[in-house]
Design an enzyme around this catalytic site. Structure first.
Site, mmCIF file in Angstrom:
data_model
loop_
_atom_site.group_PDB
_atom_site.id
_atom_site.type_symbol
_atom_site.label_atom_id
_atom_site.label_comp_id
_atom_site.label_asym_id
_atom_site.label_seq_id
_atom_site.Cartn_x
_atom_site.Cartn_y
_atom_site.Cartn_z
ATOM 1 N N LYS A 117 0.502 -1.235 0.393
ATOM 2 C CA LYS A 117 0.152 0.278 -0.383
ATOM 3 C C LYS A 117 1.311 1.282 0.046
ATOM 4 O O LYS A 117 1.901 1.761 1.073
ATOM 5 C CB LYS A 117 -0.976 -0.130 1.456
ATOM 6 N N PRO A 118 0.619 1.786 -1.215
ATOM 7 C CA PRO A 118 2.082 3.142 -1.399
ATOM 8 C C PRO A 118 0.592 4.165 -0.220
ATOM 9 O O PRO A 118 -0.359 4.432 -0.198
ATOM 10 C CB PRO A 118 2.189 3.472 -2.643
ATOM 11 N N GLU A 142 -0.874 7.779 -0.360
ATOM 12 C CA GLU A 142 -1.798 8.020 -0.790
ATOM 13 C C GLU A 142 -1.736 8.905 -1.283
ATOM 14 O O GLU A 142 -1.689 9.796 -3.130
ATOM 15 C CB GLU A 142 -3.304 9.221 0.219
ATOM 16 N N ALA A 188 3.441 8.593 14.561
ATOM 17 C CA ALA A 188 2.119 9.235 15.660
ATOM 18 C C ALA A 188 1.221 7.859 14.922
ATOM 19 O O ALA A 188 0.627 6.404 15.457
ATOM 20 C CB ALA A 188 1.537 10.024 15.372
ATOM 21 N N LEU A 194 -0.687 -10.504 16.744
ATOM 22 C CA LEU A 194 0.504 -11.472 17.258
ATOM 23 C C LEU A 194 1.300 -10.707 15.640
ATOM 24 O O LEU A 194 1.517 -12.499 15.431
ATOM 25 C CB LEU A 194 0.508 -11.938 17.606
ATOM 26 N N CYS A 254 13.522 11.057 6.375
ATOM 27 C CA CYS A 254 13.546 11.094 8.053
ATOM 28 C C CYS A 254 14.635 11.465 8.483
ATOM 29 O O CYS A 254 14.984 11.325 9.298
ATOM 30 C CB CYS A 254 12.789 9.629 7.899
ATOM 31 N N LYS A 295 14.907 4.325 20.002
ATOM 32 C CA LYS A 295 13.609 4.692 20.981
ATOM 33 C C LYS A 295 12.276 5.348 20.158
ATOM 34 O O LYS A 295 11.759 4.405 18.880
ATOM 35 C CB LYS A 295 14.258 6.258 21.187
ATOM 36 N N GLY A 350 11.137 3.699 16.562
ATOM 37 C CA GLY A 350 10.717 2.255 15.517
ATOM 38 C C GLY A 350 12.063 0.900 15.971
ATOM 39 O O GLY A 350 12.864 1.866 16.971
HETATM 40 P P1 NAD Z 1 1.725 8.503 7.700
HETATM 41 O O1 NAD Z 1 2.352 8.316 8.311
HETATM 42 O O2 NAD Z 1 0.932 9.515 7.688
HETATM 43 O O3 NAD Z 1 1.879 7.467 6.540
HETATM 44 C C1 NAD Z 1 2.850 6.693 6.034
HETATM 45 C C2 NAD Z 1 2.016 4.738 5.705
HETATM 46 O O4 NAD Z 1 0.322 4.943 6.378
HETATM 47 C C3 NAD Z 1 0.881 5.784 4.617
HETATM 48 O O5 NAD Z 1 0.621 4.783 3.756
HETATM 49 C C4 NAD Z 1 -0.671 5.931 5.202
HETATM 50 O O6 NAD Z 1 -1.699 6.105 3.783
HETATM 51 C C5 NAD Z 1 -0.588 4.740 6.238
HETATM 52 N N1 NAD Z 1 -1.832 5.005 7.323
HETATM 53 C C6 NAD Z 1 -2.453 6.240 7.337
HETATM 54 N N2 NAD Z 1 -2.614 5.994 8.935
HETATM 55 C C7 NAD Z 1 -2.915 4.629 8.841
HETATM 56 C C8 NAD Z 1 -4.087 3.496 9.128
HETATM 57 N N3 NAD Z 1 -4.232 3.828 10.452
HETATM 58 N N4 NAD Z 1 -3.994 2.276 9.359
HETATM 59 C C9 NAD Z 1 -2.166 1.748 8.776
HETATM 60 N N5 NAD Z 1 -2.006 2.887 8.139
HETATM 61 C C10 NAD Z 1 -2.134 4.658 7.711
HETATM 62 O O7 NAD Z 1 3.030 9.243 7.859
HETATM 63 P P2 NAD Z 1 3.683 9.751 5.602
HETATM 64 O O8 NAD Z 1 3.644 11.399 6.230
HETATM 65 O O9 NAD Z 1 3.329 9.849 4.501
HETATM 66 O O10 NAD Z 1 5.503 9.614 6.026
HETATM 67 C C11 NAD Z 1 6.392 11.381 6.451
HETATM 68 C C12 NAD Z 1 6.857 10.488 7.824
HETATM 69 O O11 NAD Z 1 7.199 8.968 7.618
HETATM 70 C C13 NAD Z 1 7.690 10.870 8.627
HETATM 71 O O12 NAD Z 1 7.578 10.730 9.990
HETATM 72 C C14 NAD Z 1 9.225 10.318 8.100
HETATM 73 O O13 NAD Z 1 10.062 10.400 9.526
HETATM 74 C C15 NAD Z 1 8.488 8.728 8.217
HETATM 75 N N6 NAD Z 1 9.409 7.894 7.487
HETATM 76 C C16 NAD Z 1 10.408 7.368 8.066
HETATM 77 C C17 NAD Z 1 11.919 6.980 7.809
HETATM 78 C C18 NAD Z 1 12.434 5.418 8.332
HETATM 79 O O14 NAD Z 1 12.345 4.642 7.198
HETATM 80 N N7 NAD Z 1 12.046 5.662 9.468
HETATM 81 C C19 NAD Z 1 11.695 6.869 6.337
HETATM 82 C C20 NAD Z 1 10.954 7.726 5.479
HETATM 83 C C21 NAD Z 1 9.681 8.081 5.998
#
Ligand code: NAD
Length: 492
Positions: A189-190, A192, A245, A258, A298, A466, A469
């Protein structure tokens, strides 16, 4: 539909993109509810195409297809999977212009960077996991019981891959390449906001010989499609990258069932410039660390900690250098910083910069939108005068904004660097080798860079500690996370 499911794309011009469909069981199909979602070009604010808007019933279909395909795929030899993954890398290189154009128009990435980083890295990821697909092995254990005892590494089954908006190609490929190399099937799921390259990659993987159902792509909302994946009984692992979040919710929901999870979450890294740094190199690295991908990185370094003896000098150099960074049309090869990927991300940056002035910060450069014909552009911004407790320092802004704070001692620098809830990346600039090792060991982060920023490679694991993740992408560590260990003990 043309040759490409997401359209014919001229070399590096803005592509015309046909409406996208779901990719389930090797077939392109509309969502069951016939929903559609607009996709916007962030550099103009205009809708460029639509993609299918799936719901839970489409997730059911994708998971069923993946489960059906998993058995045969898991039985293929590592060498066969390696051949297919290597072909993916070859096709990516052959279709490079097309992929660059699609990813750039969807995310607002400057074409030159998209080619050099996103597309080149994606090919390397497939190449790397092609190599590792042949190296999966168990171990023989000698035990006191008369027996032949050994372990097997087996694929988990069906992986639900949920990815964020900022590096659609790379972050989906890290999951898909490693999962497929280990013999799993995937439902992806990419995000939106930026779903287009996922559809293009589905077409490329099929062209490379990935069997029907082994990769399925379901576009749609997080609360609907993402949520359906998290708790689906047919999903064996969740590989999630996104905000802390949503990650917290995703880990809890998958945990209830699980399911094993990997959680790649938010970051707020510090870049430390010590008094013995090579200043010219340090400044280049600092700027790269916060403007790369328009700060939507990130592992970006939005917090600069600089030794007090260099503080005024560094601010003065940054003021000029940052104001000179070329911001503009992603399809102009000279552009270094494109627009934010969506209006809501731009609004969030504006809100944090407003908050910074309320919290006593001083805008050194930038601090406002850039009016370039309706796109979501923001001037790279440097803010001084904030203290550690400030929300702008503590929270993840995810835009082209750098805060600059002075420190006096090594201990203080380390404490400030470690002083947020995040721990994804960190970096330092020093010419003192002993200090480099000493400080790297003390920084709470999944990856530490010394004397440069964002040195990444599929062979080097990354991930968080922390609130950033757990689990790792890249390296053999990621491959292992898509396998389970079985012990076999045969009485002799
Ligand atoms: P997001 O958390 O809003 O969304 C990420 C994905 O989760 C999307 O595909 C979204 O549709 C999905 N999602 C949203 N609500 C959901 C739910 N209730 N259940 C399941 N899936 C759900 O993040 P974003 O705004 O797309 O990306 C930015 C964030 O990602 C930043 O906090 C960034 O730091 C983080 N990020 C982390 C890494 C890493 O490697 N640690 C890499 C890239 C981005």
């Amino acid at each position: 539909m043309t040759d490409s499911e997401v359209g014919n794309v001229p070399a590096v011009g803005r592509p015309h993109i046909e409406p996208g469909k779901l990719f389930i069981d090797g077939q392109w199909c509309e969502a069951n509810a016939k929903g559609r979602r607009d996709v916007t070009d962030p550099s103009t604010g205009k809708v460029i195409t639509t993609v299918a808007e799936a719901d839970a019933s489409d997730v059911d279909a994708a998971v069923a297809a993946a489960r059906k395909a998993f058995g045969a795929w898991a039985q293929t030899s590592g060498r066969e999977r390696a051949r297919i993954l290597h072909r993916v890398a070859d096709i990516i290189r052959r279709r490079e212009d097309e992929i660059v154009a699609v990813e750039s128009v969807d995310v607002g990435k400057p074409v030159s960077l998209c080619r050099a980083v996103d597309v080149a890295t994606t090919a390397e990821i497939y190449e790397y996991y092609s190599g590792l697909a042949q190296s999966i092995q168990g171990a023989t254990r000698h035990i006191p019981i008369p027996s032949h005892a050994y372990t097997r590494r087996e694929p988990l089954g069906v992986v639900g891959a949920i990815t964020p908006f900022n590096f659609p190609l790379i972050l989906s490929s890290t999951k898909i390449a490693a999962a497929l190399a280990a013999g799993n099937a995937v439902v992806h799921k990419p995000a939106e906001d930026t779903p287009l390259s996922a559809l293009l990659m589905a077409e490329i993987l099929a062209e490379a010989g990935v069997p029907d159902g082994v990769l399925n792509v379901v576009t749609g909302g997080g609360a609907e499609v993402g949520k359906a994946l998290l708790s689906h009984p047919g999903i064996d692992k969740i590989a999630f990258t996104g905000s802390t979040a949503v990650g917290r919710y995703a880990a809890a929901t998958a945990g209830e069932a699980l399911k094993p999870v990997t959680m790649e979450l938010g970051g707020n890294a510090a870049q430390i410039v010590f008094e013995d740094a090579d200043l010219d190199k340090a400044i280049g690295s600092v700027i790269k660390g916060f403007v790369f991908n328009t700060g939507q990185f990130c592992m970006g370094g939005p917090r600069l900690l600089v030794h007090r003896s260099l503080y005024d000098t560094v601010l003065e150099i940054l003021a000029g250098a940052v104001a000179g960074v070329p911001v503009g049309d992603p399809f102009d090869p000279a552009t270094v910083v494109g627009p934010m990927a969506a209006e809501r991300h731009l609004a969030k940056v504006e809100e944090y910069v407003r908050l910074a002035t309320e919290e006593g910060g001083r805008i050194v450069t930038g601090g406002e939108r850039l009016d370039l014909g309706g796109g979501y552009f923001y001037k790279p911004t440097v803010i001084a005068g904030l203290d550690d407790a400030s929300r702008v320092v503590q929270e993840e802004i995810f835009g082209p904004v750098l805060t600059v704070q002075p420190f006096d001692t090594e201990d203080e620098a380390v404490a400030m660097a470690n002083g947020t809830p995040y721990g994804l990346a960190a970096g330092l600039q020093t010419t003192d080798l002993a200090r480099a090792h000493r400080v790297a060991a003390r920084l709470e982060a999944g990856i530490v860079w010394v004397n440069d920023w964002a040195m990444l490679d599929p062979a080097i694991p990354f991930g968080g500690v922390k609130q950033s993740g757990y689990g790792r992408e890249y390296g053999p560590e990621a491959l292992e996370s898509y396998t389970k260990v079985k012990s076999v003990v045969i009485a002799l």
